[in-house]
Write an enzyme that holds these catalytic residues in place. Structure first.
Site, PDB file in Angstrom:
ATOM      1  N   THR A 198      42.500 -17.598  59.188  1.00 59.19           N
ATOM      2  CA  THR A 198      43.452 -16.527  59.452  1.00 59.19           C
ATOM      3  C   THR A 198      42.691 -15.334  60.016  1.00 59.19           C
ATOM      4  OG1 THR A 198      43.216 -15.635  57.226  1.00 59.19           O
ATOM      5  CG2 THR A 198      44.991 -17.221  57.565  1.00 59.19           C
ATOM      6  N   ALA A 238      38.953 -15.919  55.309  1.00 60.83           N
ATOM      7  CA  ALA A 238      39.630 -14.635  55.137  1.00 60.83           C
ATOM      8  C   ALA A 238      38.778 -13.557  55.794  1.00 60.83           C
ATOM      9  CB  ALA A 238      39.834 -14.335  53.657  1.00 60.83           C
ATOM     10  N   VAL A 271      34.308 -15.960  53.688  1.00 60.11           N
ATOM     11  CA  VAL A 271      34.427 -14.611  54.249  1.00 60.11           C
ATOM     12  C   VAL A 271      34.130 -14.656  55.746  1.00 60.11           C
ATOM     13  CG1 VAL A 271      33.612 -12.232  54.159  1.00 60.11           C
ATOM     14  CG2 VAL A 271      33.753 -13.585  52.051  1.00 60.11           C
ATOM     15  N   LYS A 272      35.112 -14.216  56.515  1.00 63.19           N
ATOM     16  CA  LYS A 272      35.023 -14.267  57.973  1.00 63.19           C
ATOM     17  C   LYS A 272      34.466 -12.931  58.477  1.00 63.19           C
ATOM     18  CE  LYS A 272      38.052 -15.987  61.689  1.00 63.19           C
ATOM     19  NZ  LYS A 272      39.484 -16.287  61.980  1.00 63.19           N
ATOM     20  N   VAL A 273      33.300 -12.997  59.128  1.00 63.28           N
ATOM     21  CA  VAL A 273      32.544 -11.801  59.502  1.00 63.28           C
ATOM     22  C   VAL A 273      32.352 -11.763  61.021  1.00 63.28           C
ATOM     23  CG1 VAL A 273      30.362 -10.574  59.171  1.00 63.28           C
ATOM     24  CG2 VAL A 273      31.344 -11.918  57.286  1.00 63.28           C
TER      25      VAL A 273
END
Length: 217
Positions: free
Chosen positions: A27, A60, A86-88
């Site tokens: 997402t 996310a 965790v999307k960085v």
């Protein structure tokens, strides 16, 4: 190759999961906004709901662009569920944050990858996934699938464990080409996944079988 669905729409996530082939979800803030999810608490709750639907990695995304902000957001996201990744973003402080997350046992997805050099940095920092945006690369006049193949070759030679998550998928053919090029994961809209089901000869053959079956009724 693993299949992720790129959406925040719960009905589409459930439909893809019901196929029995879904491995995860990705997402981003734009997809959240599209579903009318506003406010940090509402976003966190939505991620929690998605984690209850799919037993697999759920990316996310943080919205901070400084190291301290990324870490603070990432810790909150990771605390939601053990499947959260965790999307960085691929920026200097993003790489620094990915190293911190890696050292502290938090999975990461380095997003907005558009070059092999960026993919190398993310892998060196210990990213769980890198997300090359192949559709956007195609839009700029270059070959997104060729980048997948290049990263796959580099990772194989260098022994990097980071998985290649092909993103910005536009159609079913993209999925097939990414599988050929060595992508470990593809993330795409539901329509692209369902597009793999379709072939005119299948429709013709099924119609013939059903017509012949009537003769024995």
């Amino acid at each position: 190759m693993k299949f992720f669905i790129d959406t925040a729409n719960l009905a589409q996530i459930k439909e893809a999961n019901d196929l029995g082939i879904l491995d995860g979800v990705t997402t981003n803030p734009s997809l959240m906004a599209k579903e009318g999810i506003k406010g940090s608490e509402a976003v966190l709750q939505h991620y929690k709901t998605i984690c209850g639907l799919v037993d697999g990695d759920i990316s996310a995304e943080v919205i901070s662009t400084d190291f301290e902000g990324i870490i603070e957001e990432g810790k909150k996201l990771a605390a939601i569920h053990h499947n959260i990744v965790v999307k960085v973003p691929m920026i200097k402080d993003g790489i620094k944050a990915i190293k911190w997350f890696t050292d502290n046992g938090i999975k990461t997805n380095c997003t907005l990858i558009f070059s092999a050099g960026q993919a190398i940095l993310a892998a060196k920092a210990g990213a769980t996934y890198v997300s090359p945006f192949i559709g956007r690369i195609d839009d700029s006049g270059w070959d997104g699938v060729e980048l997948i193949a290049q990263i796959s070759n580099i990772y194989s030679i260098q022994g990097f464990k980071t998985e290649i998550l092909a993103a910005s998928i536009r159609n079913a053919l993209h999925i097939i080409k990414c599988a050929e090029a060595g992508a470990n994961v593809c993330t795409c809209p539901l329509d692209s996944i369902l597009g793999l089901l379709k072939h005119p000869l299948t429709d013709i053959g099924l119609a013939k079988f059903l017509e012949d079956a009537k003769k024995f009724a």
